[in-house]
Design an enzyme around this catalytic site. Structure first.
Site, PDB file in Angstrom:
ATOM      1  N   GLN A   1      -7.391  -0.746   3.762  1.00 12.49           N
ATOM      2  CA  GLN A   1      -6.050  -0.249   3.752  1.00 12.49           C
ATOM      3  C   GLN A   1      -5.298  -0.427   2.476  1.00 12.49           C
ATOM      4  O   GLN A   1      -4.557   0.251   1.984  1.00 12.49           O
ATOM      5  CB  GLN A   1      -5.105  -0.653   4.871  1.00 12.49           C
ATOM      6  CG  GLN A   1      -5.392   0.319   6.150  1.00 12.49           C
ATOM      7  CD  GLN A   1      -4.747  -0.249   7.494  1.00 12.49           C
ATOM      8  OE1 GLN A   1      -4.138  -1.334   7.330  1.00 12.49           O
ATOM      9  NE2 GLN A   1      -5.010   0.572   8.309  1.00 12.49           N
TER      10      GLN A   1
ATOM     11  N   SER B   1      -3.256   7.436   1.138  1.00 14.13           N
ATOM     12  CA  SER B   1      -1.971   6.930   1.965  1.00 14.13           C
ATOM     13  C   SER B   1      -0.711   6.675   0.973  1.00 14.13           C
ATOM     14  O   SER B   1       0.433   6.934   1.161  1.00 14.13           O
ATOM     15  CB  SER B   1      -2.167   5.907   2.991  1.00 14.13           C
ATOM     16  OG  SER B   1      -3.223   6.280   3.951  1.00 14.13           O
TER      17      SER B   1
ATOM     18  N   TYR C   1      -9.349  12.024  11.655  1.00 18.73           N
ATOM     19  CA  TYR C   1      -8.765  13.213  10.976  1.00 18.73           C
ATOM     20  C   TYR C   1      -8.973  14.570  11.912  1.00 18.73           C
ATOM     21  O   TYR C   1      -9.480  14.487  13.019  1.00 18.73           O
ATOM     22  CB  TYR C   1      -9.895  13.762   9.946  1.00 18.73           C
ATOM     23  CG  TYR C   1      -9.933  12.617   8.621  1.00 18.73           C
ATOM     24  CD1 TYR C   1      -8.626  12.777   7.800  1.00 18.73           C
ATOM     25  CD2 TYR C   1     -10.740  11.663   8.248  1.00 18.73           C
ATOM     26  CE1 TYR C   1      -8.458  11.885   6.754  1.00 18.73           C
ATOM     27  CE2 TYR C   1     -10.450  10.770   7.256  1.00 18.73           C
ATOM     28  CZ  TYR C   1      -9.585  11.015   6.446  1.00 18.73           C
ATOM     29  OH  TYR C   1      -9.425  10.131   5.303  1.00 18.73           O
TER      30      TYR C   1
END
Ligand code: NAD
Length: 371
Positions: A127, A133, A226
């Site tokens: 992350q 993102s 997704y």
């Protein structure tokens, strides 16, 4: 000898972001690297050469390219610059090697160890390195601001001596990272916001931002969080219900994408014609073809009284913060390659093995020595 990390000045038109900031210079030096920054590196994002030097970087020109063990960029460098890197150098950025055959050929021909960060698996551990993102957040934010700017209306409800103004109705199509940021931004501006997505788990995320989930009766949850592509019947049902709903919407922000494919066309020309004059569509998906059939990538056009914007390089519009986030993503990834100040490739680490392009090399280097 210390690992040499070099950040390249971006050359793609419209690209203002940068892969290294003074903050990440300090972190890379603390990890044992020598850091080289190309002169004028941060100009587009407002990081001055002097700030890089103060952080401990050395300013260099193109002649330093062959010295680098690790090369950082936002977009892939031109093929002639790739040719000047030393064989075995690691190149880290949003490289999209398959988008351009000449680029793929140059990377292969010069033995570059390419790490296209868009290939990173989206696991919890990754992350902090997730450039998709971090950059989508800025794109979603800017798309709403463009919508507010183009709309001939206020977003918030106003009660004034000149009467009451009703709030604008904003619909966000696609509630991934960009879409959720768009919803949050439109809410902060006071609009009445709806969001829709084919992944059913987005309902809770949309509602947690104070928006309404628009249920079009279609669910398309796919692999790894997704969306999958819709079947023809699912698409027809989605289209029928959406067309009716769009007639009451003031601003639409499109963010729907399916990884590795062209963006799905969700709003066709008839739907645009059915919207009220003065309505606005901001198609953030313009970069991958657009969610609206009449979008012209890179332009703002008027179709049947509806303003349709297809902005490109949205993250570059917020280049300072987008670069701060991107550079941190990159620095976290590079820290995987720096072990006790030396370059090391642990191919048992899935973050390296699944990101390297096209695959883990047959004669895989495990240290910084050329392959
Ligand atoms: P994306 O940019 O690929 O797609 C944007 C959105 O469009 C998605 O939510 C998708 O479902 C939606 N969409 C696709 N086709 C559609 C259609 N026909 N109609 C309506 N909507 C459609 O996605 P993204 O923002 O990069 O990420 C999607 C999701 O991946 C995130 O919301 C999250 O759940 C997951 N994710 C996980 C991590 C992690 O765990 N590290 C990190 C990032 C994202």
């Amino acid at each position: 000898m210390a690992v040499v990390v070099l950040a390249m000045k971006e050359t793609a038109p419209g690209e203002r972001r940068v892969a290294l900031t003074p903050e990440t210079v300090r972190k890379l030096i603390a990890a044992g690297a020598t850091v080289l920054a190309q002169r004028g590196l941060g100009d587009g994002a407002h990081f001055a050469d002097a700030a890089y030097v103060e952080a401990g970087a050395q300013l260099v020109g193109d002649d330093a390219l062959p010295q680098a063990d690790v090369v950082l960029c936002v977009q892939a460098p031109p093929t002639d610059a790739i040719a000047r890197l030393r064989p075995g150098a690691a190149l880290v950025g949003i490289l999209q090697p398959d988008a351009e055959p000449a680029r793929a050929d140059a990377l292969r021909a010069h033995g570059i160890l390419a790490f296209p960060l868009e290939r990173l698996p989206r696991t919890t551990r990754a992350q902090a390195m997730d450039v998709l993102s971090s950059q989508a957040g800025m794109a979603g934010y800017k798309a709403v601001l463009i919508g507010a700017q183009l709309a001939p209306r206020f977003f918030p409800m106003l009660t004034t001596a000149a009467g009451t103004i009703r709030p604008s109705k904003v619909l966000v199509v696609g509630a991934g990272v960009a879409g959720l940021q768009a919803i949050a931004t439109a809410r902060r501006l006071g609009a009445q916001v709806e969001g829709f997505d084919v992944r059913p788990e987005t309902r809770e995320q949309i509602e947690s931002l104070g928006a309404r989930f628009l249920d079009l009766g279609v669910s398309a949850a796919g692999e790894g969080g997704y969306a999958r592509a819709l079947t023809d019947e699912e698409r027809a049902e989605q289209q029928r219900r959406l067309a009716a709903h769009l007639a009451g919407i003031d601003v639409v922000v499109c963010t729907a994408a399916v990884p590795g494919r062209r963006a799905p066309t969700i709003i066709d020309a008839d739907m645009v014609a059915g919207m009220r004059p003065g309505s606005v569509i901001v198609d953030l998906a313009a970069e991958t073809g657009g969610n609206c059939a009449v979008t012209v990538p890179g332009q703002t056009v008027e179709v049947a009284g509806v303003t349709v914007a297809g902005p490109l390089d949205l993250a570059s519009l917020g280049a300072t913060h987008a670069s701060e986030m991107y550079a941190r993503n990159v620095q976290h990834f590079v820290s995987l390659l720096l072990v006790d100040g030396a370059l090391a490739f642990d191919w048992t680490d899935e973050l390296l093995a699944r990101t390297v392009w096209p695959q883990v090399p047959a004669t895989a280097p495990t240290s910084g020595a050329p392959a």
